[in-house]
Design an enzyme around this catalytic site. Structure first.
Site, PDB file in Angstrom:
ATOM      1  N   SER A  52       0.832  -1.219   0.000  1.00  0.00           N
ATOM      2  CA  SER A  52       0.000   0.000   0.000  1.00  0.00           C
ATOM      3  C   SER A  52       0.858   1.256   0.000  1.00  0.00           C
ATOM      4  O   SER A  52       2.010   1.249   0.437  1.00  0.00           O
ATOM      5  CB  SER A  52      -0.881   0.041   1.247  1.00  0.00           C
ATOM      6  OG  SER A  52      -1.687  -1.104   1.318  1.00  0.00           O
TER       7      SER A  52
HETATM    8  N1  SAH Z   1       0.027  -5.540   3.990  1.00  0.00           N
HETATM    9  C1  SAH Z   1       0.859  -5.868   2.852  1.00  0.00           C
HETATM   10  C2  SAH Z   1       0.199  -5.590   1.529  1.00  0.00           C
HETATM   11  C3  SAH Z   1      -0.950  -6.481   1.303  1.00  0.00           C
HETATM   12  S1  SAH Z   1      -1.396  -6.764  -0.386  1.00  0.00           S
HETATM   13  C4  SAH Z   1       2.204  -5.182   2.909  1.00  0.00           C
HETATM   14  O1  SAH Z   1       2.473  -4.414   3.832  1.00  0.00           O
HETATM   15  O2  SAH Z   1       3.014  -5.447   2.015  1.00  0.00           O
HETATM   16  C5  SAH Z   1      -2.711  -7.885  -0.034  1.00  0.00           C
HETATM   17  C6  SAH Z   1      -2.236  -9.269   0.300  1.00  0.00           C
HETATM   18  O3  SAH Z   1      -3.377  -9.993   0.746  1.00  0.00           O
HETATM   19  C7  SAH Z   1      -1.695 -10.042  -0.901  1.00  0.00           C
HETATM   20  O4  SAH Z   1      -0.409 -10.506  -0.651  1.00  0.00           O
HETATM   21  C8  SAH Z   1      -2.695 -11.192  -1.076  1.00  0.00           C
HETATM   22  O5  SAH Z   1      -2.099 -12.389  -1.529  1.00  0.00           O
HETATM   23  C9  SAH Z   1      -3.222 -11.324   0.334  1.00  0.00           C
HETATM   24  N2  SAH Z   1      -4.523 -12.000   0.476  1.00  0.00           N
HETATM   25  C10 SAH Z   1      -5.612 -11.926  -0.321  1.00  0.00           C
HETATM   26  N3  SAH Z   1      -6.597 -12.695   0.162  1.00  0.00           N
HETATM   27  C11 SAH Z   1      -6.140 -13.249   1.323  1.00  0.00           C
HETATM   28  C12 SAH Z   1      -6.694 -14.134   2.299  1.00  0.00           C
HETATM   29  N4  SAH Z   1      -7.933 -14.619   2.211  1.00  0.00           N
HETATM   30  N5  SAH Z   1      -5.911 -14.486   3.340  1.00  0.00           N
HETATM   31  C13 SAH Z   1      -4.642 -14.030   3.470  1.00  0.00           C
HETATM   32  N6  SAH Z   1      -4.062 -13.201   2.575  1.00  0.00           N
HETATM   33  C14 SAH Z   1      -4.809 -12.817   1.520  1.00  0.00           C
END
Ligand code: SAH
Length: 204
Positions: A52
């Site tokens: 983000s």
């Molecule tokens: N917080 C992260 C960015 C998140 S991007 C950072 O600081 O880098 C969103 C992430 O959520 C992705 O890696 C995606 O694979 C994950 N995601 C999506 N659905 C999910 C689920 N049901 N459980 C766990 N992770 C999930």
């Protein structure tokens, strides 16, 4: 980054600004996008996922209203950056990631930089992680069609959940506070996240 993109907007808590000064964002982002680590935008981290925008990390951290004794659950570990920022502010962070290669990236980044109070779990975060529940706060960093009920169940009384909720492409940042059988909701503006995919999220 902190002065121009965060302190000049709506986040002024010195603890959050200090955490974001300390965590080396460029060491979390795989090349070549690490070059742009301190710019005012989200960036690709591989596997179609993104880290983000710095301001959104700060804003969601602020909305969680953490205390140093808290255990926070994050859904969507990504590269581990948001978890690292939270780990400076709370006792323990558990973060769940559904893509194994991305979970491995988070694990490697957090271990290399010695954020030792963060645990990365592989799996579907829409189910939460009952083993350590209840959590003082929960943060979802992927876009949810609605707030997954297992996550509300795993919050302490008066605990807060921060999440982008809306359509697959466009969401609103929502803060849910648990009060007995009920929840209250506050809305904090439009955001755009990659989808939360899982049993209580979007289809794959
Ligand atoms: N917080 C992260 C960015 C998140 S991007 C950072 O600081 O880098 C969103 C992430 O959520 C992705 O890696 C995606 O694979 C994950 N995601 C999506 N659905 C999910 C689920 N049901 N459980 C766990 N992770 C999930």
């Amino acid at each position: 980054m902190v002065e121009q993109q965060i302190a000049s907007r709506s986040v002024s808590d010195p603890r959050i600004l200090s955490a974001m000064r300390d965590v080396p964002r460029h060491l979390f982002i795989p090349p070549p996008h690490d070059q742009a680590a301190y710019e005012d935008c989200p960036l690709p981290i591989g596997n179609g996922q993104t880290i983000s925008q710095p301001f959104i990390v700060a804003l969601m951290t602020k909305l969680l209203k953490t205390r140093p004794t808290d255990h926070v659950l994050e859904i969507g570990a990504g590269c581990g950056y948001q978890a690292a920022v939270l780990s400076v502010l709370v006792r323990q962070v558990t973060t769940i990631e559904r893509i194994p290669a991305v979970a491995e990236l988070a694990r490697k980044n957090l271990a290399t930089l010695h954020y030792d109070n963060v645990e990365v779990i592989d799996g579907d975060g829409t189910l939460g992680y009952p083993l350590y529940a209840p959590y003082n706060g929960i943060i979802i960093t992927a876009s949810a069609p609605k707030t997954p009920t297992p996550l509300i169940d795993q919050l302490v009384e008066n605990g807060r959940l921060v999440a982008p909720v809306g359509s697959r492409d466009l969401q609103e940042l929502v803060v849910i506070t648990k009060q007995g059988e009920y929840v209250t909701r506050e809305y904090h503006g439009g955001v755009r996240f990659v989808p939360l995919i899982g049993e209580h999220g979007w289809g794959a």
